[in-house]
Every structure is written in structure tokens, then in C-alpha cells.
Motif scaffolding. Sequence first.
Motif, PDB file in Angstrom:
ATOM      1  N   THR A  88      48.045  26.473  44.610  1.00 39.14           N
ATOM      2  CA  THR A  88      47.217  25.466  43.947  1.00 39.14           C
ATOM      3  C   THR A  88      47.102  25.825  42.467  1.00 39.14           C
ATOM      4  O   THR A  88      46.873  26.979  42.125  1.00 39.14           O
ATOM      5  CB  THR A  88      45.819  25.394  44.601  1.00 39.14           C
ATOM      6  N   ASP A  89      47.249  24.832  41.607  1.00 43.76           N
ATOM      7  CA  ASP A  89      47.194  25.032  40.162  1.00 43.76           C
ATOM      8  C   ASP A  89      45.845  24.570  39.585  1.00 43.76           C
ATOM      9  O   ASP A  89      45.114  23.822  40.216  1.00 43.76           O
ATOM     10  CB  ASP A  89      48.325  24.245  39.485  1.00 43.76           C
ATOM     11  N   ASN A  90      45.579  25.014  38.370  1.00 41.11           N
ATOM     12  CA  ASN A  90      44.408  24.651  37.563  1.00 41.11           C
ATOM     13  C   ASN A  90      43.112  25.331  38.016  1.00 41.11           C
ATOM     14  O   ASN A  90      42.030  24.729  37.965  1.00 41.11           O
ATOM     15  CB  ASN A  90      44.219  23.129  37.467  1.00 41.11           C
ATOM     16  N   TRP A  91      43.218  26.592  38.382  1.00 39.29           N
ATOM     17  CA  TRP A  91      42.016  27.344  38.760  1.00 39.29           C
ATOM     18  C   TRP A  91      41.156  27.715  37.550  1.00 39.29           C
ATOM     19  O   TRP A  91      40.091  28.301  37.700  1.00 39.29           O
ATOM     20  CB  TRP A  91      42.404  28.606  39.538  1.00 39.29           C
ATOM     21  N   HIS A  92      41.591  27.358  36.348  1.00 34.93           N
ATOM     22  CA  HIS A  92      40.781  27.626  35.159  1.00 34.93           C
ATOM     23  C   HIS A  92      39.567  26.695  35.084  1.00 34.93           C
ATOM     24  O   HIS A  92      38.636  26.941  34.324  1.00 34.93           O
ATOM     25  CB  HIS A  92      41.631  27.469  33.889  1.00 34.93           C
ATOM     26  N   ILE A  93      39.561  25.649  35.869  1.00 33.27           N
ATOM     27  CA  ILE A  93      38.446  24.691  35.851  1.00 33.27           C
ATOM     28  C   ILE A  93      37.222  25.350  36.490  1.00 33.27           C
ATOM     29  O   ILE A  93      37.320  25.937  37.557  1.00 33.27           O
ATOM     30  CB  ILE A  93      38.837  23.392  36.585  1.00 33.27           C
ATOM     31  N   PRO A  94      36.056  25.248  35.856  1.00 31.35           N
ATOM     32  CA  PRO A  94      34.859  25.897  36.391  1.00 31.35           C
ATOM     33  C   PRO A  94      34.442  25.323  37.750  1.00 31.35           C
ATOM     34  O   PRO A  94      34.687  24.154  38.060  1.00 31.35           O
ATOM     35  CB  PRO A  94      33.773  25.607  35.346  1.00 31.35           C
ATOM     36  N   VAL A  95      33.778  26.167  38.526  1.00 30.39           N
ATOM     37  CA  VAL A  95      33.273  25.787  39.851  1.00 30.39           C
ATOM     38  C   VAL A  95      31.760  25.618  39.755  1.00 30.39           C
ATOM     39  O   VAL A  95      31.060  26.472  39.212  1.00 30.39           O
ATOM     40  CB  VAL A  95      33.638  26.849  40.912  1.00 30.39           C
ATOM     41  N   GLN A 125      39.638  36.014  42.630  1.00 31.40           N
ATOM     42  CA  GLN A 125      40.999  36.504  42.341  1.00 31.40           C
ATOM     43  C   GLN A 125      41.803  35.563  41.467  1.00 31.40           C
ATOM     44  O   GLN A 125      42.737  35.992  40.807  1.00 31.40           O
ATOM     45  CB  GLN A 125      41.738  36.765  43.653  1.00 31.40           C
ATOM     46  N   VAL A 126      41.457  34.287  41.465  1.00 32.30           N
ATOM     47  CA  VAL A 126      42.237  33.318  40.690  1.00 32.30           C
ATOM     48  C   VAL A 126      41.548  32.839  39.419  1.00 32.30           C
ATOM     49  O   VAL A 126      42.180  32.198  38.581  1.00 32.30           O
ATOM     50  CB  VAL A 126      42.640  32.069  41.548  1.00 32.30           C
ATOM     51  N   GLN A 127      40.289  33.128  39.255  1.00 33.60           N
ATOM     52  CA  GLN A 127      39.595  32.668  38.052  1.00 33.60           C
ATOM     53  C   GLN A 127      39.387  33.780  37.049  1.00 33.60           C
ATOM     54  O   GLN A 127      39.446  34.904  37.275  1.00 33.60           O
ATOM     55  CB  GLN A 127      38.238  32.034  38.409  1.00 33.60           C
TER      56      GLN A 127
END
Length: 179
Positions: free
Chosen positions: A141-148, A177-179
Motif C-alpha cells: 500500500t502506498d501513501n503512508w505519509h498521510i496522517p492518521v 513501521q511505515v510512517q
Amino acid sequence: MTPWFFGYGSLVNTATHSYPAARPARLAGYRRIWVAAERADVVYLSVHAAEGGQIDGLVAQVPGADWAALDVRETGYTRHDVTAHVSTSDATGPVAVYQVPSETTQTANGHHILLSYLDVVVQGFLREFGQAGAEAFFATTDNWHIPVQDDRASPRYPRAQRLTSQEQALTERLLAQVQ
């Protein structure tokens, strides 16, 4: 012939729907991606073509070819035929996938991933594919830079599920691990 859909996110969690004959499958030539759309402040999980990419998910039947209820659930997505890209021995008819149309996406400024939505997806992958499947979800999955946004206390996602403390901990560990 009964048509099928390929679910790659919340549709992997069979607690969120009652479509029959849900079975594991793989979609070749695609990756998942978080995308912002003009209609909300949250991002949506979608797919995009990616050479060499492949993602696991579920296929399930659409009885009577009645797409209406699923089209409503997937409002804002368009349906595309991916029969030639799906590997499973169980789907005996055409297979479609839902994708957020590129013309409705925008930069994710001010948008966020709902943790209640992510929880549902991870729970589904964990139940269907085990911990390795949940880990593969994050890796494909891409775009893990987006805040949660942590909305667990008051979920905004309409099909939110109760997670065990172990399921929540897995989501939090994999997300870290991804952010």
C-alpha cells in the motif's frame, strides 16, 4: 454467469458485508494507495496500476448481477473489469474492482486516514491471511505519509468493528513501521 468483485480493503473483512462465497484471490499488476478525494477530509483506499505489483484480497459473488447495493457502498468509486488480472480458481465469472477515479483525487493537504477504517482493513487481513497477510497489506500500500486520525473512541467509519487489544496493537505496530 454470476459476476464477482475483488475486495482489497474493507471488503476483505467479511464482518462488513454478506456477499457469498468470499475466497482469497490475488490481483496482479496493481498496488493499493491512499487517495484524497474532493468529497471529504478523509482519504480512501484505492488501487492503481503498478508494473510487477500484486495484492491479496478476496473475491465474492454478486448474486443476480445486482450491483446496486455494492455500488452504493462504494460511492465515489468506479467499477473496472479485472478478470484477466485476478488469480483464483473460485471465480467462475467476470471480476470487477472498485477504484477511486483519478480525476476526483487531489493532494492530501488536510486529509487523513481514519484509524477506525484502517482497523477494519487490518482485522480482515489478519483473519483471512494471518499476521503475514496484515504485514503484506502495509507493504503493498502506498501513501503512508498521510496522517492518521485516531477516531477509535468515536468511530467515523460507518462499518467500524470491535477489535481485540491484540488486533489494535498489531495495527499500531505495523503503522509505526511505515510512517
